[in-house]
Design a protein around this motif. Structure first.
Motif, short mmCIF file in Angstrom:
data_model
loop_
_atom_site.label_atom_id
_atom_site.label_comp_id
_atom_site.label_asym_id
_atom_site.label_seq_id
_atom_site.Cartn_x
_atom_site.Cartn_y
_atom_site.Cartn_z
N LEU A 1 0.83 -1.20 0.00
CA LEU A 1 0.00 0.00 0.00
C LEU A 1 0.87 1.26 0.00
O LEU A 1 0.62 2.21 -0.75
CB LEU A 1 -0.95 -0.01 1.21
CG LEU A 1 -2.01 -1.12 1.22
CD1 LEU A 1 -2.77 -1.15 2.54
CD2 LEU A 1 -2.99 -0.95 0.06
N SER A 2 1.92 1.24 0.83
CA SER A 2 2.82 2.41 0.88
C SER A 2 3.49 2.63 -0.46
O SER A 2 3.59 3.77 -0.94
CB SER A 2 3.94 2.24 1.90
OG SER A 2 3.44 1.80 3.10
N ALA A 3 3.96 1.53 -1.06
CA ALA A 3 4.67 1.64 -2.34
C ALA A 3 3.73 2.20 -3.42
O ALA A 3 4.14 3.01 -4.25
CB ALA A 3 5.22 0.29 -2.76
N THR A 4 2.48 1.78 -3.39
CA THR A 4 1.51 2.28 -4.37
C THR A 4 1.37 3.79 -4.22
O THR A 4 1.44 4.54 -5.19
CB THR A 4 0.14 1.60 -4.16
OG1 THR A 4 0.31 0.19 -4.21
CG2 THR A 4 -0.86 2.01 -5.23
N ALA A 5 1.19 4.23 -2.96
CA ALA A 5 1.02 5.67 -2.72
C ALA A 5 2.28 6.44 -3.11
O ALA A 5 2.20 7.51 -3.73
CB ALA A 5 0.67 5.90 -1.25
N ARG A 6 3.45 5.87 -2.80
CA ARG A 6 4.73 6.54 -3.15
C ARG A 6 4.87 6.71 -4.65
O ARG A 6 5.46 7.68 -5.12
CB ARG A 6 5.92 5.72 -2.64
CG ARG A 6 6.26 5.94 -1.17
CD ARG A 6 7.70 5.48 -0.88
NE ARG A 6 7.96 4.10 -1.21
CZ ARG A 6 7.70 3.06 -0.40
NH1 ARG A 6 7.15 3.26 0.79
NH2 ARG A 6 7.97 1.82 -0.79
N SER A 7 4.31 5.76 -5.41
CA SER A 7 4.44 5.84 -6.86
C SER A 7 3.44 6.80 -7.48
O SER A 7 3.36 6.92 -8.70
CB SER A 7 4.27 4.44 -7.48
OG SER A 7 2.90 4.09 -7.43
N GLY A 8 2.63 7.45 -6.65
CA GLY A 8 1.66 8.42 -7.18
C GLY A 8 0.39 7.76 -7.68
O GLY A 8 -0.42 8.38 -8.37
N GLN A 9 0.19 6.49 -7.32
CA GLN A 9 -1.02 5.79 -7.75
C GLN A 9 -1.89 5.42 -6.55
O GLN A 9 -1.43 5.50 -5.41
CB GLN A 9 -0.63 4.51 -8.49
CG GLN A 9 0.08 4.78 -9.81
CD GLN A 9 0.28 3.49 -10.57
OE1 GLN A 9 0.91 2.56 -10.08
NE2 GLN A 9 -0.27 3.43 -11.77
N ALA B 1 2.46 10.77 7.22
CA ALA B 1 3.92 10.64 7.04
C ALA B 1 4.62 10.71 8.40
O ALA B 1 5.49 9.89 8.70
CB ALA B 1 4.42 11.74 6.11
N GLU B 2 4.19 11.63 9.22
CA GLU B 2 4.81 11.81 10.54
C GLU B 2 4.65 10.55 11.40
O GLU B 2 5.55 10.15 12.13
CB GLU B 2 4.13 13.01 11.21
CG GLU B 2 4.68 13.45 12.54
CD GLU B 2 3.71 14.43 13.22
OE1 GLU B 2 3.51 14.30 14.43
OE2 GLU B 2 3.13 15.28 12.49
N HIS B 3 3.48 9.94 11.31
CA HIS B 3 3.22 8.73 12.10
C HIS B 3 3.63 7.45 11.37
O HIS B 3 3.39 6.36 11.87
CB HIS B 3 1.73 8.65 12.49
CG HIS B 3 1.33 9.65 13.54
ND1 HIS B 3 1.14 9.31 14.85
CD2 HIS B 3 1.13 10.99 13.47
CE1 HIS B 3 0.81 10.40 15.55
NE2 HIS B 3 0.80 11.43 14.72
N ARG B 4 4.18 7.60 10.18
CA ARG B 4 4.59 6.46 9.33
C ARG B 4 3.44 5.50 9.09
O ARG B 4 3.54 4.29 9.28
CB ARG B 4 5.77 5.72 9.96
CG ARG B 4 7.00 6.59 10.08
CD ARG B 4 8.10 5.88 10.81
NE ARG B 4 9.31 6.68 10.76
CZ ARG B 4 10.22 6.64 9.78
NH1 ARG B 4 10.05 5.84 8.77
NH2 ARG B 4 11.29 7.41 9.83
N LYS B 5 2.29 6.07 8.70
CA LYS B 5 1.10 5.27 8.43
C LYS B 5 0.68 5.44 6.97
O LYS B 5 0.99 6.45 6.33
CB LYS B 5 -0.08 5.71 9.33
CG LYS B 5 0.22 5.66 10.82
CD LYS B 5 0.50 4.25 11.30
CE LYS B 5 0.90 4.22 12.78
NZ LYS B 5 1.45 2.92 13.17
#
Ligand code: BMA
Length: 356
Positions: free
Chosen positions: A33-41, A279-283
């Motif tokens: 899920l994090s990787a998806t969000a990081r990729s802008g998707q 981001a601050e809570h690493r969620k």
């Protein structure tokens, strides 16, 4: 040459596998899920997508769960499918919307096997009045579930039944999203129905119970309703140790004069402070429920949903269900619906991820 190509392909495959997140664990799902969000998707999701849709439902045991309103329109399944546990607490055979839990289990496993993400919401009955989740006639319900409360034993029995169902899912990772939309007061666990301490205890005890019951691979989502301030959102936050996803439930409705503008404005306003907070809570950040009942605007997918989320690192969005028995109660397209063309544009957009 042939041999070299094969070797190269094998090396690439190995590289891919070594780096691909292991999606069979909670940590793997969170990373995906994090990787998806990081990729802008973001992953597109739909509640109950595989068990019924607009004017159809699964009719018999042994169904392969290949029918989907979303797939009928764009050729691909939603990447996320949601189901509701309401009724599991009573030991019922079917959930509050009439879907057998056995079928929910099979559909969830089928979706996971295809590479999809599964999420569960829960609209449990009111343990004090015997009414439904929307029965807000009594303000002592949450208190009655906690230490020393009259419904303590029943609470544990209810959690036990939910745990048993979740344990029957063969350990696949799933997102669990209990006690949602609690900054409103339409559920018995809502803001005016319990104190901050009571709500936090309710959430934390639910996490602790599932852990003690040995339920593997739960990813926990906290999902207040939208249109709240950051202090309000965090006021009843159960804590970083029992939350993986900072979610938001945000709907469009005709209760305001300009619903489209309002939907986009409020969503963007909330995501603007939620994104740095996550981001601050690493969620992981997610739009855990959304939609516009009956989709009155045929351009809703691009002009409202995409316009609302595209600038923020949202990992998934989940639109609500297409009821099979209430023609106007739908939140996703189906063949012939007025928004179907616009949904195709949404599907083809670079930001959205579906399941082939
Ligand atoms: C609500 C409506 C109800 C349904 C409930 C739980 O938003 O869709 O009809 O029973 O969700 O799925």
């Amino acid at each position: 040459m042939q041999y070299k190509t094969t070797l190269l392909a094998a090396a690439l495959l190995c590289l891919w596998n070594c780096h691909a997140p292991k999606q069979d664990t909670a940590a793997g799902l969170i990373e995906r899920l994090s990787a998806t969000a990081r990729s802008g998707q973001f992953l597109y999701g739909h509640q109950d997508d595989l068990v019924y849709g607009h004017s159809w439902k699964v009719e018999a045991d042994g169904d392969e769960y290949t029918r989907s309103d979303v797939r009928s329109v764009c050729g691909a399944y939603p990447a996320v499918v949601g189901f509701d546990l309401g009724g599991i607490e009573l030991g019922a055979e079917k959930n509050l919307d009439g879907v057998p839990f056995a079928w929910i289990r099979e559909a969830a496993l089928a979706h996971h096997a295809r590479g999809g993400v599964v999420t569960f919401s829960w609209h449990p009955r009111n343990p004090v009045t015997g009414g439904d989740a929307w029965d807000v006639s009594d303000t002592t319900v949450v208190r009655s579930l906690l230490e020393g409360g009259a419904c303590r034993e029943q609470f544990h029995q209810w959690l036990g039944r939910a745990a048993a169902f979740l344990k029957s899912l063969d350990g696949i990772p799933v997102v669990l999203r209990p006690w949602h939309e609690h900054m409103g007061s339409w559920f018995w666990w809502g803001r005016k129905l319990c104190s901050r301490e009571e709500y936090v205890a309710l959430f934390r005890e639910t996490c602790a119970f599932m852990q003690e019951a040995g339920v593997q691979n739960l990813v926990w989502a906290y999902s207040p309703n939208s249109d709240v301030t950051q202090p309000e959102y965090m006021d009843r936050y159960p804590g970083d140790d029992c939350v993986d996803i900072l979610g938001l439930d945000h709907y469009e409705g005709t209760y305001v004069p300009e619903p489209d503008t309002y939907y986009v404005e409020v969503l963007r306003r909330d995501l603007a402070w939620l994104a740095p907070l996550a981001a601050e809570h690493r969620k992981v950040l997610a739009l855990t429920e959304t939609g516009y009942e009956g989709i009155p605007n045929p351009r809703w997918w691009t002009d409202c949903l995409l316009a609302g989320v595209a600038d923020y690192p949202v990992a998934y969005v989940l639109t609500w269900r297409n009821a099979h028995d209430r023609p106007g109660h739908f939140y996703a397209p189906f063949p012939g619906s007025a928004d179907a063309d616009n949904f195709l544009t949404f599907y083809n957009n670079e930001h959205t991820v579906f399941l082939p």
